[in-house]
Scaffold this motif. Structure first.
Motif, PDB file in Angstrom:
ATOM      1  N   SER A  18      41.939  62.237  23.364  1.00  0.00           N
ATOM      2  CA  SER A  18      40.366  62.094  23.555  1.00  0.00           C
ATOM      3  C   SER A  18      39.777  61.339  24.852  1.00  0.00           C
ATOM      4  N   PRO A  19      38.607  61.901  25.642  1.00  0.00           N
ATOM      5  CA  PRO A  19      38.419  61.205  26.715  1.00  0.00           C
ATOM      6  C   PRO A  19      38.006  59.942  26.437  1.00  0.00           C
ATOM      7  N   THR A  20      37.404  59.333  25.286  1.00  0.00           N
ATOM      8  CA  THR A  20      37.136  58.247  25.006  1.00  0.00           C
ATOM      9  C   THR A  20      38.193  57.282  25.127  1.00  0.00           C
ATOM     10  N   ARG A  21      39.097  57.894  24.113  1.00  0.00           N
ATOM     11  CA  ARG A  21      40.273  56.889  23.998  1.00  0.00           C
ATOM     12  C   ARG A  21      41.250  56.815  25.297  1.00  0.00           C
ATOM     13  N   GLU A  22      41.120  57.900  26.184  1.00  0.00           N
ATOM     14  CA  GLU A  22      42.002  57.915  27.439  1.00  0.00           C
ATOM     15  C   GLU A  22      41.321  56.753  28.164  1.00  0.00           C
ATOM     16  N   VAL A  23      39.949  56.645  28.433  1.00  0.00           N
ATOM     17  CA  VAL A  23      39.324  55.571  29.229  1.00  0.00           C
ATOM     18  C   VAL A  23      39.595  54.018  28.318  1.00  0.00           C
ATOM     19  N   GLU A  24      39.823  54.062  27.140  1.00  0.00           N
ATOM     20  CA  GLU A  24      40.201  52.795  26.541  1.00  0.00           C
ATOM     21  C   GLU A  24      41.359  52.309  27.034  1.00  0.00           C
ATOM     22  N   ILE A  25      42.380  53.345  27.083  1.00  0.00           N
ATOM     23  CA  ILE A  25      43.869  53.092  27.613  1.00  0.00           C
ATOM     24  C   ILE A  25      43.816  52.462  28.917  1.00  0.00           C
ATOM     25  N   VAL A  26      43.147  53.287  29.921  1.00  0.00           N
ATOM     26  CA  VAL A  26      43.169  53.068  31.071  1.00  0.00           C
ATOM     27  C   VAL A  26      42.429  51.823  31.434  1.00  0.00           C
ATOM     28  N   GLU A  27      41.591  51.447  30.765  1.00  0.00           N
ATOM     29  CA  GLU A  27      40.826  50.150  30.824  1.00  0.00           C
ATOM     30  C   GLU A  27      41.769  49.136  30.640  1.00  0.00           C
ATOM     31  N   GLU A  28      42.521  49.074  29.327  1.00  0.00           N
ATOM     32  CA  GLU A  28      43.243  47.932  28.837  1.00  0.00           C
ATOM     33  C   GLU A  28      44.447  47.803  29.847  1.00  0.00           C
ATOM     34  N   LEU A  29      45.175  49.136  29.910  1.00  0.00           N
ATOM     35  CA  LEU A  29      46.388  48.968  31.089  1.00  0.00           C
ATOM     36  C   LEU A  29      45.984  48.335  32.522  1.00  0.00           C
ATOM     37  N   SER A  30      44.614  48.597  33.026  1.00  0.00           N
ATOM     38  CA  SER A  30      44.243  48.313  34.188  1.00  0.00           C
ATOM     39  C   SER A  30      44.128  46.619  34.115  1.00  0.00           C
ATOM     40  N   GLN A  31      43.493  46.221  33.025  1.00  0.00           N
ATOM     41  CA  GLN A  31      43.242  44.697  33.064  1.00  0.00           C
ATOM     42  C   GLN A  31      44.584  44.070  32.712  1.00  0.00           C
ATOM     43  N   HIS A  32      45.603  44.688  32.181  1.00  0.00           N
ATOM     44  CA  HIS A  32      47.144  44.114  32.115  1.00  0.00           C
ATOM     45  C   HIS A  32      47.527  43.973  33.335  1.00  0.00           C
ATOM     46  N   LEU A  33      47.683  45.059  34.329  1.00  0.00           N
ATOM     47  CA  LEU A  33      48.093  45.024  35.574  1.00  0.00           C
ATOM     48  C   LEU A  33      47.534  44.128  36.609  1.00  0.00           C
ATOM     49  N   ASP A  34      46.071  44.048  36.429  1.00  0.00           N
ATOM     50  CA  ASP A  34      45.530  43.069  37.047  1.00  0.00           C
ATOM     51  C   ASP A  34      45.944  41.792  36.774  1.00  0.00           C
ATOM     52  N   ASP A  35      46.125  41.366  35.721  1.00  0.00           N
ATOM     53  CA  ASP A  35      46.859  39.979  35.293  1.00  0.00           C
ATOM     54  C   ASP A  35      47.976  39.659  35.945  1.00  0.00           C
ATOM     55  N   GLN A  36      48.995  40.734  35.887  1.00  0.00           N
ATOM     56  CA  GLN A  36      50.477  40.701  36.396  1.00  0.00           C
ATOM     57  C   GLN A  36      50.186  40.651  38.039  1.00  0.00           C
ATOM     58  N   TYR A  37      49.274  41.145  38.429  1.00  0.00           N
ATOM     59  CA  TYR A  37      49.186  40.952  40.207  1.00  0.00           C
ATOM     60  C   TYR A  37      48.944  39.778  40.335  1.00  0.00           C
ATOM     61  N   GLU A  38      47.800  39.112  39.684  1.00  0.00           N
ATOM     62  CA  GLU A  38      47.431  37.753  40.119  1.00  0.00           C
ATOM     63  C   GLU A  38      48.516  36.707  39.803  1.00  0.00           C
ATOM     64  N   GLN A  39      49.189  37.015  38.807  1.00  0.00           N
ATOM     65  CA  GLN A  39      50.335  35.943  38.618  1.00  0.00           C
ATOM     66  C   GLN A  39      51.291  35.982  39.666  1.00  0.00           C
ATOM     67  N   SER A  40      51.849  37.234  39.939  1.00  0.00           N
ATOM     68  CA  SER A  40      52.846  37.485  41.277  1.00  0.00           C
ATOM     69  C   SER A  40      52.032  36.769  42.545  1.00  0.00           C
ATOM     70  N   LEU A  41      50.601  36.944  42.802  1.00  0.00           N
ATOM     71  CA  LEU A  41      50.167  36.348  43.953  1.00  0.00           C
ATOM     72  C   LEU A  41      50.343  34.679  43.800  1.00  0.00           C
ATOM     73  N   SER A  42      50.163  34.309  42.741  1.00  0.00           N
ATOM     74  CA  SER A  42      50.141  32.743  42.464  1.00  0.00           C
ATOM     75  C   SER A  42      51.610  32.311  42.678  1.00  0.00           C
ATOM     76  N   ARG A  43      52.536  33.090  42.348  1.00  0.00           N
ATOM     77  CA  ARG A  43      54.055  32.467  42.812  1.00  0.00           C
ATOM     78  C   ARG A  43      54.476  32.726  44.143  1.00  0.00           C
ATOM     79  N   GLY A  44      53.516  33.058  45.116  1.00  0.00           N
ATOM     80  CA  GLY A  44      53.937  33.289  46.309  1.00  0.00           C
ATOM     81  C   GLY A  44      54.411  34.429  46.720  1.00  0.00           C
ATOM     82  N   ALA A  45      54.049  35.738  45.903  1.00  0.00           N
ATOM     83  CA  ALA A  45      54.493  37.087  46.333  1.00  0.00           C
ATOM     84  C   ALA A  45      53.323  37.495  47.393  1.00  0.00           C
ATOM     85  N   THR A  46      53.846  38.623  48.432  1.00  0.00           N
ATOM     86  CA  THR A  46      52.945  39.171  49.385  1.00  0.00           C
ATOM     87  C   THR A  46      52.246  40.231  48.363  1.00  0.00           C
ATOM     88  N   GLU A  47      51.137  40.575  48.852  1.00  0.00           N
ATOM     89  CA  GLU A  47      50.274  41.716  48.276  1.00  0.00           C
ATOM     90  C   GLU A  47      51.140  42.861  47.793  1.00  0.00           C
TER      91      GLU A  47
END
Length: 894
Positions: A18-47
């Motif tokens: 459903s459109p609503t459920r798809e948005v929820e999944i996209v939002e949650e996965l996006s937040q998860h990837l944002d967190d991983q991206y921040e962690q990698s940068l904090s360890r010294g990785a390039t963008e």
């Protein structure tokens, strides 16, 4: 930071969610990837390295799809008909609840702050409502309690609109009425219990034999009184309370039929009342038949009874009142000397039990409701700010097909979840708050000690929680559903519009207005209470020890034996180290007890029974005025030479002298108890003393006279007063031991300092003032938090504007004035609205105020200054932050 949402949408497009459920999944996965991206940068990785690492989990799209299919329901495609919308209410609600929970857990700081604010409001409402429910709403514990009434004499001409009836009048009421199924009389009495342990003074009542049947309450053990026991000379029987039975007699079921010693006489126990039975007061522990003798039954001039009655089925209160008025009129014609201008008044028992605490409780209930409204406004502001942060999520949901009504329902669901959690925490807070509340509830508020969280209170809490969630959730939900989709999806979109600002401003205005009303109410009560405590009671309460000593007639049958006891008691007590003086009196000031008589003035014509001066009469010992610290204004007070064989003397109060002998010196004048007997005994006025407030600090002094106890032939002393050089309660044990040295079987009760009695006399006013003050302070704190939150959000929202202003040359003081001025405009509007509300609502408090008007200008000005000062402080901190904005950062931020 890169946007992962587009990549995620490609991976989940084939899942047919459903459109609503798809948005929820996209939002949650996006937040998860944002967190991983921040962690990698904090360890010294390039963008680039961080971006690649974050997408690693999405590299196997088939694996992602299989996992999502396993946990997600596939949406069945159904044809849509114009004008209809496919709905799955339970499924949608379940999704809303799950998503709402995730969003609350995702923002723990916001969630905790909101729950605490709501818990304080809901908990306070629950605690106060539990008391209101017990005292005002819960039916009295008797069968058909709405048919129970109290019947009083109406002697308004003498200032007693609800006077205690005389015995002969009660008997005529009972025999002549046709509206009551039963009527019973009661009179307060105390007993010296000398069975099974130390001598003890027990409060009780003489009651009509039919009292239990009239109340439809039967003893737990034994039986009620029999009609033949309610006559003079019958066997002496007694019924005891459940508490006394347990405490003094070890809950022995064999107590029935056994004798106990009361006032030196033997009484047979015939019954034990059920646990919790309290009638007519909570202090009563013993009941005996009233058993009027012929002399008492013929008395119409001695008014001392309490009368309860039960209406016949179908009889209204108005009809009962009309009949009692008719009977009273008939008695007035038959007995003009004693019953002139004396009517009858019928009041519901519940109204009598509740007393004058009802207005105070209702005002407190309104106050906590206002506190909850302020808490709701604060949470609504938090949700509005949070909705603005979530605008892109909302826009994305709208873009993929979610309806605005569904978005509104989602936000309302989150609001209700918050309120439910707040209600749960508030319920636990109310349990602790109720225990604390009971410590401050005046002891004379009937049944208040039984307040508890019952099913009705739980239902109230659930209802308040749900309604609260809807109240503070409507504005954020409406704003979220009305976001401009095109503007929000633009990268530069920063705010959903000015509508949110207007709503936040209106909420702050409402908080200030409600807080102002509460603060005015608290200020008026505090001002009133301070004036009440500063009232001169007419005596010095400091370092006075008091106790009750009632001599039994069997052991002290005549004046000589009683006088000998009092003389010896005072002599021995005055030898106790730390004691300055001692005295006895019939009753103590501010205890709502005492006696009154009508008087005649020598040389004046008989004024008739309905114009006879009624004076409070106190029988006292010679050093009473010295011990109590009552100033002598004229003449002299009693001495040890004023004995029974001496000339009769009397001391009058200042108001008595002024009212009865205006412009004259009353000393040397003579008065007597009102009578038409020419041989009546006259007593001479020897002095005038300062007025003493006998019935409360708020009550004006009444006419009062004092007689020496050795000369008085009525009203025996019952109170011992001791003036000390030390803490009076530290001498209580020694003084009580002194009493027992004179008579080992004499009970001593009601030991207290006079300062405690003064304090208890204003317990109800203190209770109302304290609670309203606490609620008003909480409202002020919440309002300050609300102002701070709105101004902080405004500063954050206008960072770009402020940076441009500073870059163009604006002084930081200008920015400070602009920001604080914005807060003051909101507060000023709230003050104007609150002022109008306070002028109206404070009129409801007039009955609770003493010495101050409901529109007291000093209170209004003081509260206005306090509220504006708090508002300036709450606005100043965000304003100070605004002056520190770096123009270059602000421009880059935009």
């Amino acid at each position: 930071m890169p946007d992962f949402k587009e990549e995620i949408q490609k991976r989940v497009a084939a899942l047919q969610l459903s459109p609503t459920r798809e948005v929820e999944i996209v939002e949650e996965l996006s937040q998860h990837l944002d967190d991983q991206y921040e962690q990698s940068l904090s360890r010294g990785a390039t963008e680039e390295e961080a971006y690649g690492a974050a997408l690693t989990g999405l590299a196997e799209s088939d694996l992602l799809a299989r996992e999502l299919k396993r946990v997600e329901r596939r949406v069945q495609h159904e044809p849509l008909t114009l004008g209809n919308e496919r709905t799955n209410l339970l499924g949608d609600l379940s999704q809303d609840l799950r998503y709402g929970m995730r969003m609350l857990l995702k923002n723990p700081g916001f969630t905790i702050v909101a729950i605490i604010a709501l818990a304080l409001g809901i908990g306070a409402n629950t605690a106060i409502f539990s008391v209101v429910n017990t005292v005002l709403l819960r039916p009295l514990p008797y069968k058909d309690p709405d048919r129970l009434v109290m019947v009083w004499e109406d002697n308004s001409k003498q200032g007693f609109p609800r006077d205690t009836p005389a015995a002969a009048n009660y008997i005529d009421w009972r025999d002549q009425n046709h509206v009551f199924a039963g009527m019973a009389a009661m009179v307060e009495i105390s007993f010296n219990l000398t069975s099974a342990g130390e001598p003890e003074r027990i409060d009780g009542h003489r009651v009509s034999a039919n009292l239990c049947s009239l109340l439809s309450v039967e003893p737990q053990l034994g039986r009620a009184f029999l009609p033949e026991e309610d006559i003079p000379g019958a066997n002496q029987v007694v019924i005891m309370s459940h508490g006394l039975w347990q405490r003094r007699f070890g809950a022995d079921p064999a107590i029935i039929g056994k004798p106990i010693n009361l006032n030196g006489e033997s009484f047979t126990v015939v019954g034990v009342m059920p646990r919790g039975f309290q009638f007519p007061t909570r202090a009563d522990q013993l009941w005996i038949p009233i058993a009027f003798d012929a002399k008492e039954a013929g008395q119409r001039g001695n008014h001392y009874l309490e009368v309860i009655a039960r209406l016949k089925p179908g009889i209204t209160l108005q009809r009962a009142q009309a009949e009692m008025t008719t009977i009273a009129g008939r008695l007035e014609q038959q007995y003009p000397k004693t019953n002139a201008s004396i009517g009858a008044v019928v009041t519901p028992l519940h109204e009598q039990v509740v007393g004058d605490i009802k207005p105070a409780l209702l005002i407190l209930l309104g106050a906590v409701a206002f506190v909850l409204l302020i808490a709701c406004a604060n949470v609504a502001n938090l949700l509005l700010a949070r909705a603005a942060v979530r605008q892109k999520e909302i826009a994305l949901r709208l873009a993929v097909g979610a309806s605005r009504s569904r978005l509104m329902r989602q936000f309302l669901t989150e609001s209700v979840l918050l309120s439910v959690f707040g209600g749960a925490v508030g319920l636990f807070l109310s349990l602790a708050g109720l225990d604390l509340l009971k410590r401050f509830i005046p002891p004379n508020i009937s049944h208040a000690e039984a307040a508890t969280i019952d099913a009705k209170v739980l239902s109230f809490t659930v209802l308040v929680s749900l309604v609260t969630g809807l109240i503070f959730g409507i504005a954020p939900a409406t704003q979220a559903a009305n976001f401009n989709l095109n503007d929000t999806l633009k990268e530069s979109g920063r705010d959903p519009g000015s509508g949110g600002n207007r709503i936040r401003g209106l909420l702050v205005i409402s908080e200030v207005a409600v807080s102002f009303v509460l603060l005015i109410g608290a200020g008026l009560l505090i001002n009133s209470f301070m004036r009440l405590r500063n009232v001169d009671p007419g005596f010095r309460p400091e370092k006075l020890l008091t106790m009750k000593i009632v001599l039994p007639e069997v052991r002290y049958p005549d004046r000589a034996t009683r006088s000998a006891f009092y003389i010896e008691l005072i002599r021995q007590v005055e030898t106790v180290p730390g004691v300055k003086s001692a005295a006895v009196a019939t009753s103590l000031p501010l205890t709502d007890t005492g006696n009154s008589i009508g008087i005649s003035i020598e040389g004046r014509p008989d004024p008739g029974p309905d114009h006879v001066p009624i004076v409070i009469t106190r029988i006292v010992s010679s050093r009473y005025f010295e011990t109590m610290g009552i100033p002598l204004l004229k003449g002299r007070v009693f001495t040890e030479q004023d004995r029974a064989e001496s000339t009769g003397v009397v001391v009058v109060s200042e108001i008595t002298a002024r009212r009865l002998w205006p412009g004259e010196d009353p000393t040397g004048k003579r008065i007597s108890g009102w009578s038409t007997d020419p041989q009546r005994k006259w007593v001479q006025i020897i002095g005038v003393v300062k007025d003493v407030r006998q019935f409360g600090l708020a009550a004006d002094p009444k006419l009062q006279i004092y007689l020496p106890y050795e000369q008085a032939r009525f009203f025996e002393p019952r109170a011992l007063i001791v003036q000390t050089d030390v803490d009076p309660m530290s001498l209580a044990t020694m003084v009580r031991r002194t009493v027992w040295e004179i008579d080992k079987d004499q009970p001593v009760s009601d030991i207290s300092s006079m300062e405690e009695i003064v304090s208890q006399s204003v317990a109800r006013q203190r209770f109302s003032t304290l609670l309203l003050g606490v609620f008003a302070s909480l409202a002020l704190l919440l309002a300050a938090v609300g102002i701070y939150g709105v101004m902080s959000y405004s500063v954050a929202q206008r960072t770009h504007e402020i940076g441009i202003r500073i870059a163009l040359g604006a002084q930081r003081s200008d920015v400070l004035k602009m920001t604080v001025g914005e807060g003051l405009r909101l507060v000023s509007t709230g003050l104007v609205i609150g002022l109008a509300g306070a002028l109206i609502l404070t009129r409801l408090m007039s009955s609770l105020l003493f010495g101050v008007s409901a529109n007291d200008p000093t209170t209004f000005i003081t509260i206005s200054v306090i509220l504006v000062s708090v508002a300036v402080l709450a606005s100043y901190v965000p304003a100070l932050r605004a002056t520190r904005v770096d123009p270059m950062f602000a421009l880059r931020y935009q």
